[in-house]
Write an enzyme that holds these catalytic residues in place. Structure first.
Site, PDB file in Angstrom:
ATOM      1  N   GLU A 246       0.782  -1.335   0.206  1.00 44.92           N
ATOM      2  CA  GLU A 246      -0.044  -0.050  -0.013  1.00 44.92           C
ATOM      3  C   GLU A 246       0.868   1.324  -0.046  1.00 44.92           C
ATOM      4  O   GLU A 246       0.837   2.075   0.870  1.00 44.92           O
ATOM      5  CB  GLU A 246      -0.718  -0.068   1.172  1.00 44.92           C
ATOM      6  CG  GLU A 246      -1.583  -1.231   1.225  1.00 44.92           C
ATOM      7  CD  GLU A 246      -2.971  -1.151   2.364  1.00 44.92           C
ATOM      8  OE1 GLU A 246      -2.830  -0.315   3.210  1.00 44.92           O
ATOM      9  OE2 GLU A 246      -3.638  -2.131   2.419  1.00 44.92           O
TER      10      GLU A 246
ATOM     11  N   GLU B 294      -5.220  -8.576   0.565  1.00 42.69           N
ATOM     12  CA  GLU B 294      -6.010  -8.286   1.700  1.00 42.69           C
ATOM     13  C   GLU B 294      -7.448  -8.238   1.461  1.00 42.69           C
ATOM     14  O   GLU B 294      -7.778  -7.461   0.580  1.00 42.69           O
ATOM     15  CB  GLU B 294      -5.429  -7.077   2.662  1.00 42.69           C
ATOM     16  CG  GLU B 294      -4.092  -7.081   3.233  1.00 42.69           C
ATOM     17  CD  GLU B 294      -3.544  -5.984   3.827  1.00 42.69           C
ATOM     18  OE1 GLU B 294      -4.498  -4.898   4.538  1.00 42.69           O
ATOM     19  OE2 GLU B 294      -2.301  -5.701   3.947  1.00 42.69           O
TER      20      GLU B 294
ATOM     21  N   GLU C 107      -3.825  -1.912  14.944  1.00 45.98           N
ATOM     22  CA  GLU C 107      -4.598  -1.337  13.963  1.00 45.98           C
ATOM     23  C   GLU C 107      -4.204   0.406  13.619  1.00 45.98           C
ATOM     24  O   GLU C 107      -4.984   1.202  13.590  1.00 45.98           O
ATOM     25  CB  GLU C 107      -6.059  -1.291  13.901  1.00 45.98           C
ATOM     26  CG  GLU C 107      -6.906  -0.625  12.472  1.00 45.98           C
ATOM     27  CD  GLU C 107      -6.414  -1.067  11.225  1.00 45.98           C
ATOM     28  OE1 GLU C 107      -5.682  -2.288  11.172  1.00 45.98           O
ATOM     29  OE2 GLU C 107      -6.707  -0.363  10.372  1.00 45.98           O
ATOM     30  N   TRP C 108      -2.823   0.446  13.636  1.00 46.37           N
ATOM     31  CA  TRP C 108      -2.040   1.743  13.413  1.00 46.37           C
ATOM     32  C   TRP C 108      -2.730   2.700  14.041  1.00 46.37           C
ATOM     33  O   TRP C 108      -2.685   2.566  15.543  1.00 46.37           O
ATOM     34  CB  TRP C 108      -2.340   2.102  11.826  1.00 46.37           C
ATOM     35  CG  TRP C 108      -1.917   0.894  11.091  1.00 46.37           C
ATOM     36  CD1 TRP C 108      -2.639   0.082  10.218  1.00 46.37           C
ATOM     37  CD2 TRP C 108      -0.429   0.346  10.963  1.00 46.37           C
ATOM     38  NE1 TRP C 108      -1.609  -0.928   9.711  1.00 46.37           N
ATOM     39  CE2 TRP C 108      -0.317  -0.743  10.133  1.00 46.37           C
ATOM     40  CE3 TRP C 108       0.846   0.857  11.487  1.00 46.37           C
ATOM     41  CZ2 TRP C 108       0.747  -1.508  10.020  1.00 46.37           C
ATOM     42  CZ3 TRP C 108       1.855   0.200  10.978  1.00 46.37           C
ATOM     43  CH2 TRP C 108       1.822  -0.910  10.439  1.00 46.37           C
TER      44      TRP C 108
HETATM   45  O1  IFM Z   1      -4.370  -3.153   9.141  1.00 49.26           O
HETATM   46  C1  IFM Z   1      -4.307  -2.625   7.744  1.00 49.26           C
HETATM   47  C2  IFM Z   1      -3.282  -3.090   7.185  1.00 49.26           C
HETATM   48  O2  IFM Z   1      -1.922  -2.959   7.801  1.00 49.26           O
HETATM   49  C3  IFM Z   1      -2.917  -2.642   5.626  1.00 49.26           C
HETATM   50  N1  IFM Z   1      -4.293  -2.676   5.075  1.00 49.26           N
HETATM   51  C4  IFM Z   1      -5.457  -2.461   5.618  1.00 49.26           C
HETATM   52  C5  IFM Z   1      -5.581  -3.062   6.833  1.00 49.26           C
HETATM   53  C6  IFM Z   1      -6.812  -2.569   7.537  1.00 49.26           C
HETATM   54  O3  IFM Z   1      -6.841  -1.060   8.014  1.00 49.26           O
END
Ligand code: IFM
Length: 446
Positions: free
Chosen positions: A171, A354, A407-408
């Site tokens: 990403e 994902e 989750e960031w």
């Molecule tokens: O957790 C993230 C992942 O690191 C990157 N793609 C989206 C996911 C959900 O937000």
């Protein structure tokens, strides 16, 4: 409710790969152990107000210590493959020398995965840039792209024998735009002109690393993972149609177009020229190296209307379902996006790297009944099937995520796992969605 596919689905045939995915910073913890260097997310977490509840990655899912049990967990789900990422600050010191202890962690993990019959899909960069490189400008500094190639060279030489598929980046949109333009992700910089320049350097690093990886790992696939959204116009008005086009161009085409067609989208030259990065001669040829696959991460869709200042503005749609993170559930948008891209580009083989849902899961009497996630997965896996039937070459699907994790900016408040993690005890409990996913995979002919 279970997750099912039509009997004749290509996804049920042996060549289609099903997996689960995670990323280093989100699960490993042990962020000072065995010489692991600080990364931009350690710094961001330590900055007050940046991450919900002041959460950080110091323990996360303690996967650095629980990896052996976690391999059994992965195996118990019946998947073919595991997608993980390598932590750059764990495997390379400031002088660019290998950190053997950090490398050993991945060697042991990958050997165990292989011994359990699992394919390894590894991503080199899932956002944990060593802090010492950020101190020299991070992705705004072209030099970071050269450091990335050295890192990619080291890792693919050291770990290449276990890896079936390498992705350079996860990403670039999030790493560059959220990190350098919007500032809600590490390193937290927020200047309009920064995001696209950081993105260009990431894409350049990708292009320079591809031939290096190919040389070191002639038997592995090499590609990149992009997050992509479908954007709908809020109405039939021409200005709203235009807003949606601009949004998809900035989110999707800005990344696909240089990789597949060696150019940034033409539309930007006319409507948002200041969004075009500084490109040196030869860069676009480097970025557009042939790749073996493109990974797509898909979660939701947008609805946009025209905005005088920013050209587009998000609106919330009424009467649709949302997940716990506020993202619309839109499986139709998933198949549509894949089919549209297949018409617009000469796509390489695609992998859904994902896809998943955040739900407000609760552990009750040893069980997690995550009905919404089961429905989400059923809808989205069938959307992939629809896209394949419409002619898109999709070779694999990875659920995000193996287990709940960091989750960031949302810290540990949002749960995406097929497995529930009790962060106090580190106990893992497979959710109903995990069992439903396993049952779908078990239904495949051997
Ligand atoms: O957790 C993230 C992942 O690191 C990157 N793609 C989206 C996911 C959900 O937000």
């Amino acid at each position: 409710m279970s997750i099912t596919l039509p009997d004749n689905s290509i996804m049920l045939k042996p060549n289609f790969t099903f997996g689960v995915a995670t990323a280093s910073f989100q699960i490993e913890g042990a962020n000072t152990e065995d010489g692991r260097l600080p990364c931009i997310w350690d710094t961001f977490c330590a900055t007050p107000g940046k991450v919900l509840n002041g959460d950080d990655g110091s323990v996360a899912c303690d996967h650095y210590h629980l990896w052996k049990e976690d391999v059994q967990l992965i195996k118990s789900l019946g998947v073919d493959a595991y997608r993980l990422s390598i932590a750059w600050p764990r495997v390379m010191d400031e002088q660019g020398k290998p950190n053997e202890k950090g490398l050993n962690f991945y060697r042991n993990l990958m050997e165990e995965l292989k011994a359990n019959g699992l394919k390894v899909y590894a991503t080199l960069y899932h956002w944990d840039l060593p802090q010492h490189l950020e101190d020299k400008g991070g992705w705004l500094n072209r030099e970071t792209a050269y450091r990335f190639v050295e890192y990619a060279d080291l890792v693919t030489k050291e770990l290449g024998s276990w890896v079936d598929s390498w992705a350079t980046f996860n990403e670039p949109f999030c790493a560059a735009l959220l990190g350098y333009e919007v500032g809600v992700h590490a390193p937290g910089l927020a200047k309009p002109e920064y995001g696209r320049q950081a993105a260009h350097h990431i894409l350049l690093a990708h292009g320079m690393a591809v031939p290096v990886i190919r040389k070191n790992c002639p038997n592995s696939d090499v590609g990149i993972v992009l997050n992509m959204n479908r954007t709908y116009a809020a109405s039939d008005k021409a200005e709203d149609q235009f807003a949606a086009l601009v949004r998809e161009t900035l989110d999707n085409q800005f990344f696909i177009e240089p990789i597949l067609n060696a150019q940034y989208p033409k539309l930007l030259e006319k409507v948002l020229p200041h969004y075009l990065p500084n490109v040196l001669p030869g860069d676009m040829d480097i970025i557009s190296q042939p790749i073996d696959f493109m990974g797509m991460n898909f979660y939701t869709c947008n609805h946009n209307e025209y905005d005088e200042q920013n050209l587009y503005r998000d609106i919330k749609k009424e009467g649709v379902e949302y997940t716990d993170i506020g993202w619309e559930v839109a499986p139709h948008a998933f198949s549509e996006l894949l089919i549209n891209l297949n018409k617009q580009y000469n796509l390489p083989p695609m992998f859904i790297t994902e896809n998943g849902a955040a739900c407000a899961d609760e552990l009750k009497a040893g069980e997690v009944d995550d009905d919404q996630r089961v429905r989400y997965l059923h809808g989205h896996i069938n959307a992939v099937n629809d896209a394949i039937e419409a002619g898109v070459d999709i070779r694999g699907y990875f659920a995000w995520s193996l287990m709940d994790n960091f989750e960031w900016a949302e810290g540990y408040s949002k749960r995406f796992g097929l497995t529930y993690v009790d962060y106090e005890t580190q106990q893992r409990t497979v959710k109903r969605s995990g069992y439903a996913y396993r049952d779908l995979l078990l239904s495949r002919a051997k």
